[in-house]
Design a protein around this motif. Structure first.
Motif, PDB file in Angstrom:
ATOM      1  N   HIS A   6       0.855  -1.180   0.000  1.00  0.00           N
ATOM      2  CA  HIS A   6       0.000   0.000   0.000  1.00  0.00           C
ATOM      3  C   HIS A   6       0.892   1.231   0.000  1.00  0.00           C
ATOM      4  O   HIS A   6       1.945   1.231   0.627  1.00  0.00           O
ATOM      5  CB  HIS A   6      -0.857   0.038   1.271  1.00  0.00           C
ATOM      6  CG  HIS A   6      -1.799  -1.097   1.379  1.00  0.00           C
ATOM      7  ND1 HIS A   6      -3.040  -1.111   0.789  1.00  0.00           N
ATOM      8  CD2 HIS A   6      -1.686  -2.285   2.023  1.00  0.00           C
ATOM      9  CE1 HIS A   6      -3.651  -2.243   1.060  1.00  0.00           C
ATOM     10  NE2 HIS A   6      -2.851  -2.978   1.802  1.00  0.00           N
ATOM     11  N   ARG A  30      -3.094  -0.063  -8.610  1.00  0.00           N
ATOM     12  CA  ARG A  30      -4.548  -0.192  -8.551  1.00  0.00           C
ATOM     13  C   ARG A  30      -5.099   0.702  -7.457  1.00  0.00           C
ATOM     14  O   ARG A  30      -4.364   1.222  -6.630  1.00  0.00           O
ATOM     15  CB  ARG A  30      -4.935  -1.641  -8.229  1.00  0.00           C
ATOM     16  CG  ARG A  30      -4.678  -2.589  -9.358  1.00  0.00           C
ATOM     17  CD  ARG A  30      -5.299  -3.916  -9.016  1.00  0.00           C
ATOM     18  NE  ARG A  30      -5.028  -4.914 -10.061  1.00  0.00           N
ATOM     19  CZ  ARG A  30      -5.426  -6.176  -9.971  1.00  0.00           C
ATOM     20  NH1 ARG A  30      -6.082  -6.587  -8.909  1.00  0.00           N
ATOM     21  NH2 ARG A  30      -5.147  -7.023 -10.942  1.00  0.00           N
ATOM     22  N   ASN A  31      -6.400   0.807  -7.458  1.00  0.00           N
ATOM     23  CA  ASN A  31      -7.090   1.544  -6.407  1.00  0.00           C
ATOM     24  C   ASN A  31      -6.861   3.045  -6.524  1.00  0.00           C
ATOM     25  O   ASN A  31      -6.979   3.771  -5.550  1.00  0.00           O
ATOM     26  CB  ASN A  31      -6.619   1.076  -5.025  1.00  0.00           C
ATOM     27  CG  ASN A  31      -7.810   0.738  -4.138  1.00  0.00           C
ATOM     28  OD1 ASN A  31      -8.888   0.429  -4.643  1.00  0.00           O
ATOM     29  ND2 ASN A  31      -7.618   0.804  -2.846  1.00  0.00           N
ATOM     30  N   LEU A  34      -9.991   5.592  -5.921  1.00  0.00           N
ATOM     31  CA  LEU A  34     -10.652   5.750  -4.626  1.00  0.00           C
ATOM     32  C   LEU A  34     -10.013   6.817  -3.753  1.00  0.00           C
ATOM     33  O   LEU A  34     -10.458   7.054  -2.644  1.00  0.00           O
ATOM     34  CB  LEU A  34     -10.612   4.419  -3.862  1.00  0.00           C
ATOM     35  CG  LEU A  34     -11.640   3.381  -4.316  1.00  0.00           C
ATOM     36  CD1 LEU A  34     -11.395   2.065  -3.595  1.00  0.00           C
ATOM     37  CD2 LEU A  34     -13.046   3.877  -4.040  1.00  0.00           C
ATOM     38  N   GLU A  45      -7.389   0.521   2.580  1.00  0.00           N
ATOM     39  CA  GLU A  45      -8.159   0.045   1.434  1.00  0.00           C
ATOM     40  C   GLU A  45      -8.415   1.158   0.444  1.00  0.00           C
ATOM     41  O   GLU A  45      -8.774   0.923  -0.696  1.00  0.00           O
ATOM     42  CB  GLU A  45      -9.482  -0.548   1.911  1.00  0.00           C
ATOM     43  CG  GLU A  45      -9.271  -1.877   2.590  1.00  0.00           C
ATOM     44  CD  GLU A  45     -10.553  -2.376   3.248  1.00  0.00           C
ATOM     45  OE1 GLU A  45     -11.630  -2.116   2.706  1.00  0.00           O
ATOM     46  OE2 GLU A  45     -10.434  -3.016   4.303  1.00  0.00           O
ATOM     47  N   GLN A  49      -2.470   1.066  -4.474  1.00  0.00           N
ATOM     48  CA  GLN A  49      -1.797  -0.199  -4.183  1.00  0.00           C
ATOM     49  C   GLN A  49      -0.922  -0.599  -5.357  1.00  0.00           C
ATOM     50  O   GLN A  49      -1.253  -0.322  -6.502  1.00  0.00           O
ATOM     51  CB  GLN A  49      -2.841  -1.303  -3.950  1.00  0.00           C
ATOM     52  CG  GLN A  49      -3.819  -0.986  -2.843  1.00  0.00           C
ATOM     53  CD  GLN A  49      -5.024  -1.914  -2.886  1.00  0.00           C
ATOM     54  OE1 GLN A  49      -5.299  -2.572  -3.888  1.00  0.00           O
ATOM     55  NE2 GLN A  49      -5.750  -1.968  -1.775  1.00  0.00           N
TER      56      GLN A  49
END
Ligand SMILES: [Zn+2]
Length: 105
Positions: A6, A30-31, A34, A45, A49
């Motif tokens: 992360h 990715r991510n 968000l 989360e 990432q």
């Protein structure tokens, strides 16, 4: 695919993915979409990432990043034979081939 790490920032995630790619490890970020949602979902989360293709590369991937970011930078040194100033990342004098002396302190 395996989640490798992360990151706090998207720039950091892309930087690390690039490091891995240049080491021959297929990596992607990715991510990224968000990042505006932090606060609603757990931070880890929500942050960007870095994922790698093959989980068997995980150990290598971590060492690539550790080497690029975590390793202390070597100070510049001066060749004891020819007096040439050598940049810290080189272990050998480019001028005469003498190896960097080891400091024991
Ligand atoms: Zn030298």
């Amino acid at each position: 695919m395996k989640l490798l790490l992360h990151c706090m920032h998207l720039v950091e995630a892309h930087h690390r993915a690039n490091l891995l790619r240049s080491a021959g490890i297929h990596a992607e970020v990715r991510n990224t979409f968000l990042s505006g949602a932090v606060g609603d979902i757990p931070y880890l989360e929500a942050g960007p990432q870095v994922w790698i293709d093959d989980r068997q590369d995980a150990e290598l991937a971590r060492s690539v990043i550790a080497q690029a970011e975590g390793a202390p930078t070597q100070p510049d040194w001066r060749c004891k034979d020819c007096g040439e100033a050598i940049e810290g990342q080189f272990a050998q004098c480019w001028n005469c081939g003498t190896m960097r002396p080891f400091d024991d302190d």
